[in-house]
Design a protein around this motif. Structure first.
Motif, PDB file in Angstrom:
ATOM      1  N   ILE A  23      31.261  34.242 -15.256  1.00  0.00           N
ATOM      2  CA  ILE A  23      30.735  32.985 -15.525  1.00  0.00           C
ATOM      3  C   ILE A  23      29.498  32.425 -14.074  1.00  0.00           C
ATOM      4  N   ARG A  24      29.520  33.532 -13.230  1.00  0.00           N
ATOM      5  CA  ARG A  24      28.533  33.246 -12.248  1.00  0.00           C
ATOM      6  C   ARG A  24      27.247  34.173 -12.372  1.00  0.00           C
ATOM      7  N   LEU A  25      27.020  34.872 -13.439  1.00  0.00           N
ATOM      8  CA  LEU A  25      25.900  35.456 -13.563  1.00  0.00           C
ATOM      9  C   LEU A  25      24.688  34.707 -14.134  1.00  0.00           C
ATOM     10  N   PRO A  26      24.009  34.216 -13.229  1.00  0.00           N
ATOM     11  CA  PRO A  26      22.839  33.264 -13.824  1.00  0.00           C
ATOM     12  C   PRO A  26      21.866  33.640 -14.890  1.00  0.00           C
ATOM     13  N   VAL A  27      21.641  34.945 -14.836  1.00  0.00           N
ATOM     14  CA  VAL A  27      20.562  35.404 -15.972  1.00  0.00           C
ATOM     15  C   VAL A  27      21.467  35.331 -17.226  1.00  0.00           C
ATOM     16  N   ARG A  53      18.947  22.428 -21.313  1.00  0.00           N
ATOM     17  CA  ARG A  53      19.144  21.968 -19.952  1.00  0.00           C
ATOM     18  C   ARG A  53      20.428  22.142 -19.207  1.00  0.00           C
ATOM     19  N   ALA A  54      21.510  22.102 -19.927  1.00  0.00           N
ATOM     20  CA  ALA A  54      22.748  22.061 -19.294  1.00  0.00           C
ATOM     21  C   ALA A  54      23.114  23.682 -19.105  1.00  0.00           C
ATOM     22  N   LEU A  55      22.316  24.752 -19.824  1.00  0.00           N
ATOM     23  CA  LEU A  55      22.503  26.018 -19.606  1.00  0.00           C
ATOM     24  C   LEU A  55      21.620  26.395 -18.385  1.00  0.00           C
ATOM     25  N   PHE A  56      20.323  25.805 -18.100  1.00  0.00           N
ATOM     26  CA  PHE A  56      19.799  26.124 -16.969  1.00  0.00           C
ATOM     27  C   PHE A  56      20.466  25.577 -15.519  1.00  0.00           C
ATOM     28  N   VAL A  57      20.825  24.298 -15.909  1.00  0.00           N
ATOM     29  CA  VAL A  57      21.939  23.815 -14.832  1.00  0.00           C
ATOM     30  C   VAL A  57      23.095  24.636 -14.320  1.00  0.00           C
ATOM     31  N   GLU A  58      23.630  25.244 -15.281  1.00  0.00           N
ATOM     32  CA  GLU A  58      24.667  26.064 -15.036  1.00  0.00           C
ATOM     33  C   GLU A  58      24.255  27.496 -14.273  1.00  0.00           C
ATOM     34  N   ALA A  59      22.795  27.778 -14.749  1.00  0.00           N
ATOM     35  CA  ALA A  59      22.481  28.985 -14.060  1.00  0.00           C
ATOM     36  C   ALA A  59      22.174  28.679 -12.485  1.00  0.00           C
ATOM     37  N   ARG A  61      23.869  26.534 -10.869  1.00  0.00           N
ATOM     38  CA  ARG A  61      24.949  26.463 -10.071  1.00  0.00           C
ATOM     39  C   ARG A  61      25.382  27.995  -9.502  1.00  0.00           C
ATOM     40  N   ALA A  62      24.839  28.951 -10.271  1.00  0.00           N
ATOM     41  CA  ALA A  62      25.086  30.311  -9.905  1.00  0.00           C
ATOM     42  C   ALA A  62      24.353  30.813  -8.979  1.00  0.00           C
ATOM     43  N   ASP A  63      23.029  30.453  -9.142  1.00  0.00           N
ATOM     44  CA  ASP A  63      21.873  30.743  -8.084  1.00  0.00           C
ATOM     45  C   ASP A  63      20.941  29.571  -7.820  1.00  0.00           C
ATOM     46  N   PRO A  64      21.257  28.710  -6.966  1.00  0.00           N
ATOM     47  CA  PRO A  64      20.668  27.272  -6.715  1.00  0.00           C
ATOM     48  C   PRO A  64      19.183  27.610  -6.074  1.00  0.00           C
ATOM     49  N   ARG A  65      19.081  28.976  -5.663  1.00  0.00           N
ATOM     50  CA  ARG A  65      17.626  29.236  -5.288  1.00  0.00           C
ATOM     51  C   ARG A  65      16.693  30.009  -6.187  1.00  0.00           C
ATOM     52  N   SER A  66      16.958  29.715  -7.486  1.00  0.00           N
ATOM     53  CA  SER A  66      16.087  30.655  -8.215  1.00  0.00           C
ATOM     54  C   SER A  66      14.857  29.822  -8.621  1.00  0.00           C
ATOM     55  N   ALA A  67      13.800  30.090  -8.184  1.00  0.00           N
ATOM     56  CA  ALA A  67      12.561  29.690  -8.584  1.00  0.00           C
ATOM     57  C   ALA A  67      12.341  29.524 -10.065  1.00  0.00           C
ATOM     58  N   LEU A  68      12.484  30.606 -10.592  1.00  0.00           N
ATOM     59  CA  LEU A  68      12.268  30.838 -12.115  1.00  0.00           C
ATOM     60  C   LEU A  68      12.919  29.710 -12.770  1.00  0.00           C
ATOM     61  N   VAL A  98       8.673  21.504  -7.062  1.00  0.00           N
ATOM     62  CA  VAL A  98       8.502  21.647  -5.594  1.00  0.00           C
ATOM     63  C   VAL A  98       9.890  22.260  -4.878  1.00  0.00           C
ATOM     64  N   GLU A  99      10.894  22.076  -5.700  1.00  0.00           N
ATOM     65  CA  GLU A  99      12.047  22.806  -5.050  1.00  0.00           C
ATOM     66  C   GLU A  99      12.003  24.512  -5.265  1.00  0.00           C
ATOM     67  N   ALA A 100      11.260  24.511  -6.466  1.00  0.00           N
ATOM     68  CA  ALA A 100      11.263  26.177  -6.936  1.00  0.00           C
ATOM     69  C   ALA A 100      10.033  26.760  -5.773  1.00  0.00           C
ATOM     70  N   LEU A 101       9.092  26.000  -5.412  1.00  0.00           N
ATOM     71  CA  LEU A 101       8.056  26.301  -4.541  1.00  0.00           C
ATOM     72  C   LEU A 101       8.543  26.563  -3.095  1.00  0.00           C
ATOM     73  N   ARG A 102       9.704  25.775  -2.883  1.00  0.00           N
ATOM     74  CA  ARG A 102      10.455  25.911  -1.495  1.00  0.00           C
ATOM     75  C   ARG A 102      11.111  27.377  -1.467  1.00  0.00           C
ATOM     76  N   PHE A 103      11.470  27.920  -2.395  1.00  0.00           N
ATOM     77  CA  PHE A 103      12.125  29.065  -2.465  1.00  0.00           C
ATOM     78  C   PHE A 103      11.127  30.174  -2.523  1.00  0.00           C
ATOM     79  N   ASN A 104      10.171  30.031  -3.238  1.00  0.00           N
ATOM     80  CA  ASN A 104       9.215  31.051  -3.822  1.00  0.00           C
ATOM     81  C   ASN A 104       7.774  30.620  -3.591  1.00  0.00           C
ATOM     82  N   LYS A 105       7.190  30.819  -2.367  1.00  0.00           N
ATOM     83  CA  LYS A 105       5.698  30.119  -2.046  1.00  0.00           C
ATOM     84  C   LYS A 105       4.655  30.581  -3.062  1.00  0.00           C
ATOM     85  N   LYS A 106       4.919  31.743  -3.719  1.00  0.00           N
ATOM     86  CA  LYS A 106       3.774  32.381  -4.360  1.00  0.00           C
ATOM     87  C   LYS A 106       4.262  32.569  -5.970  1.00  0.00           C
ATOM     88  N   SER A 107       5.088  31.793  -6.560  1.00  0.00           N
ATOM     89  CA  SER A 107       5.410  31.791  -7.987  1.00  0.00           C
ATOM     90  C   SER A 107       4.282  30.920  -8.721  1.00  0.00           C
TER      91      SER A 107
END
Length: 173
Positions: A23-27, A53-59, A61-68, A98-107
């Motif tokens: 359940i915690r595998l974001p990919v 949207r809900a699926l991305f929110v669940e992803a 939840r498992a990896d809150p730092r995923s810029a992608l 902005v949050e995505a770029l906080r975690f990956n400045k080169k995305s």
């Protein structure tokens, strides 16, 4: 395609099974969401029915730092819409980028998504304190992925006929 279990399964069934067993595998959430059209829902094996949207929110939840994933979620929102993340925060399209770029400045993808969330002459404050125009955001997208024609097209649409700009590689266009 046979699964060795006497059943025929497809790509989505594999993602559903992966979610069920881990359940915690974001990919798995991310890939399932990307396999769906806007407005479509899918029932998970635990009985929950989720949209993209809900699926991305669940992803997240498992990896809150995923810029992608943050960037992909931003693409699910229309102007003026917000989404509530698992941590309780409610964010707009721009705030997700902005949050995505906080975690990956080169995305490049996050910069490109950010440009789509902005009005032509709007500026945005990044988490690192920089304020960028939409043109500057697109230049960053091009800097980190020079092969995406969409960013060049969008940049061209923002420039007037007599305007020129220096690309990240130093070329004046």
């Amino acid at each position: 395609m046979g699964a060795g279990l006497g059943k025929t399964v497809n790509q989505r069934n594999m993602y559903l099974r992966a979610i069920h067993w881990h359940i915690r595998l974001p990919v798995s959430y991310h890939n399932l969401a990307n396999s769906m059209r806007e407005g479509e829902t899918i029932q998970l094996l635990d009985g929950r029915t989720l949209d993209r949207r809900a699926l991305f929110v669940e992803a997240l939840r498992a990896d809150p730092r995923s810029a992608l994933t943050l960037s992909c979620l931003s693409n699910c929102l229309n102007d003026g819409e917000t989404v509530q993340l698992a941590d309780g925060r409610t964010l707009t399209r721009t705030e997700l980028c902005v949050e995505a770029l906080r975690f990956n400045k080169k995305s490049a993808y996050a910069f490109s998504c950010l440009s789509h969330s902005m009005a032509d002459r709007e500026t945005v404050l990044l988490a690192d304190g920089r304020t960028l125009t939409r043109i500057e955001v697109l230049l960053h997208a091009i800097r980190f992925n020079r092969r995406d024609p969409h960013d060049y097209i969008n940049l061209g649409l923002l420039l007037g006929d007599s305007e020129s700009i220096r690309l990240p590689n130093g070329r004046l266009v």
